[in-house]
Design an enzyme around this catalytic site. Structure first.
Site, PDB file in Angstrom:
ATOM      1  CB  SER A  64      -0.943  -0.041   1.200  1.00  6.65           C
ATOM      2  OG  SER A  64      -1.905   0.955   1.112  1.00  6.65           O
TER       3      SER A  64
ATOM      4  CG  ASP B 210      -2.285   3.976  -1.597  1.00  8.16           C
ATOM      5  OD1 ASP B 210      -2.994   4.027  -2.626  1.00  8.16           O
ATOM      6  OD2 ASP B 210      -2.502   3.170  -0.677  1.00  8.16           O
TER       7      ASP B 210
ATOM      8  CG  ASP C 210      -2.790  -0.494  -2.587  1.00  6.68           C
ATOM      9  OD1 ASP C 210      -2.582   0.661  -2.156  1.00  6.68           O
ATOM     10  OD2 ASP C 210      -3.507  -1.314  -1.979  1.00  6.68           O
TER      11      ASP C 210
ATOM     12  CG  ASP D 184      -6.113   1.254  -1.268  1.00  3.51           C
ATOM     13  OD1 ASP D 184      -5.137   2.031  -1.296  1.00  3.51           O
ATOM     14  OD2 ASP D 184      -6.298   0.437  -0.349  1.00  3.51           O
TER      15      ASP D 184
HETATM   16 MG    MG Z   1      -3.399   1.399  -0.280  1.00  6.79          MG
END
Ligand code: MG
Length: 452
Positions: A94, A237, A239, A241
């Protein structure tokens, strides 16, 4: 939970988080799921391919066919899981620094596993209790093309494309070399926006900036917004999300202000919003104005994911959930944080008025944070007892979901032991700066006295 913290298993790759460990997690998860097929995806980290291969090996050893999706944002892996009805293993750390990596487990409904489900997987892992397949029944692996494309199609179909396209917006995008580099610029172009980018090559060494989308890492995006005269800046970030925004002046927008603005647009009377116990007064005020309920969970997204279905079971409409770090859920769309979907919902608001005006009603709050060290468990207990006494003496509403949160209506203070360091953290927030400082100081004094 020892293995899965509040946001999955994370660590420095090849140190805390070895391929052998990821293989065991995959064997345990595969044994728990007992699925014929499991998807494996990763973000752009340099150790992603190595760890994804370890996960694939573990899954095949318990008899699951493995579908390798390659580099996909976490919400993209979740979309694939939901579309195909298969569980998924996501290799990502993340927002953590480049040397980190981690494992997230996603169920066949596209939702991260709940605390209870993770405990089940963890129990198997700690006992090395796996459903190992006979040699003739091990899983096969294949590469699957198009997971990113299908993820984008689903998001495009779920937002108000016409409203966004008609506004002729220019969007500055900073995917921070993460998985969003392969999806976000295309997404905004297909929404009819002019797109300019920075840090938009996928690169697991993260040469342009650290993966965490916080103000100090995003100066280049602010500059780009000004240079390109963009209407809004969007950062993710590693990844993708999470989404963090800059306004049309190139000013960083606090994640709490974005969450409040999106909630104000989304909440109807009687709806529920879900957030963690360090929730901003901004969201408290928005919920009160909308006559909506605010439900609080312990800090960490796993807790929010666990809480929302419990509210659904009680026939409640959960319109929005999330924290002030840019990780926002729109549960009626999907119970996952999704950087591009969140950004599109923000663009719907920016289509009507400048980004600075969208967040203006939610600005001007003041936060204070103080840490107090403790020596041993006895002192920690004495401090927490003092926090409880302080709550009763102050006549504030007390929430003990995670530490002690005292709500005063116009302001709040929270005393909560850190999960990783020997400190009790005190947080306070109010519109009035001196009010926030006073509440934090009152709590600090109460805890310091407990010290003796
Ligand atoms: Mg994340």
């Amino acid at each position: 939970m020892k293995v899965f913290g509040s946001s999955g298993a994370r660590g420095v790759a090849n140190d805390d988080l070895s391929p052998g460990f990821v293989l065991r997690v995959a064997r345990a998860a595969g044994s728990y799921w007992l699925a014929d097929r499991v998807a494996v995806a990763r973000d752009t980290r340099a150790t992603g391919e190595m760890l994804a291969s370890a996960a694939a090996s573990g899954l095949a050893s318990v008899g699951a066919d493995v579908e390798r999706l390659g580099v996909v944002p976490t919400p993209g892996a979740q979309a694939y899981a939901e579309q195909e009805g298969v569980p998924a293993v996501m290799i990502t750390a993340s927002h953590n620094p480049p040397e980190y990596n981690g494992v997230k487990l996603i169920g066949e409904d596209g939702v991260e596993l709940t605390r209870e489900q993770l405990e089940d997987v963890e129990e198997r892992l700690l006992a090395d209790d796996y459903e190992t397949a006979a040699w003739s029944d091990v899983g096969e692996a294949r590469s699957v093309e198009g997971a990113r494309r299908r993820y984008l199609e689903a998001a495009l179909a779920a937002v108000d494309r016409e409203r966004i396209a008609d506004a002729d917006l220019t969007v500055a995008v900073d995917p921070g070399h993460g998985a969003g580099a392969l999806t976000s610029p295309e997404f905004f172009r297909r929404l009819g926006c002019e797109v300019v980018t920075v840090n938009a090559q996928p690169d697991g060494h993260f040469p342009g900036r650290d993966p965490e989308p916080v103000r100090e890492n995003l100066a280049d995006l602010g500059d780009l917004v000004r240079a390109a005269d963009a209407d809004v800046g969007v950062a993710h970030d590693g990844d993708a999300d999470r989404a963090i925004f800059f306004d049309e002046r190139g000013e960083y927008v606090e994640g709490d202000a974005t969450l409040a603005a999106l909630a104000a647009a989304e909440l109807d009377a009687g709806d529920v919003a879900v957030s963690a116990v360090n929730v901003s007064q901004r969201l408290v005020d928005v919920c009160r104005e909308a006559d909506a309920d605010l439900k609080l969970t312990p800090i960490g997204s796993t807790n929010i994911i666990t809480r929302v279905p419990e509210l659904w079971a009680g026939d409640r409409e959960v319109a929005i959930a999330g924290e002030g770090n840019g990780g926002i859920f729109f549960p009626s769309y999907r119970l996952s944080r999704d950087g591009i979907y969140t950004a599109a919902r923000f663009l719907e608001l920016v289509a009507d008025r400048p980004a600075s005006e969208v967040v203006e009603p939610h600005g001007g709050y003041h936060n204070v944070r103080v840490n107090i060290d403790y020596e041993d468990d006895a002192q920690r207990q004495a401090m927490l007892a003092a926090a409880e006494r302080q709550a009763h003496e102050a006549g504030a509403d007390l929430d003990t979901t995670d530490g002690y949160r005292l709500d005063y209506g116009d302001a709040w203070v929270l005393a909560r032991p850190s999960g990783t360091e020997p400190v009790v953290r005190i947080y306070a927030e109010a519109r009035d700066e001196s009010r926030a400082e006073e509440l934090a100081e009152e709590m600090r004094e109460a805890l310091a006295e407990a010290d003796g």
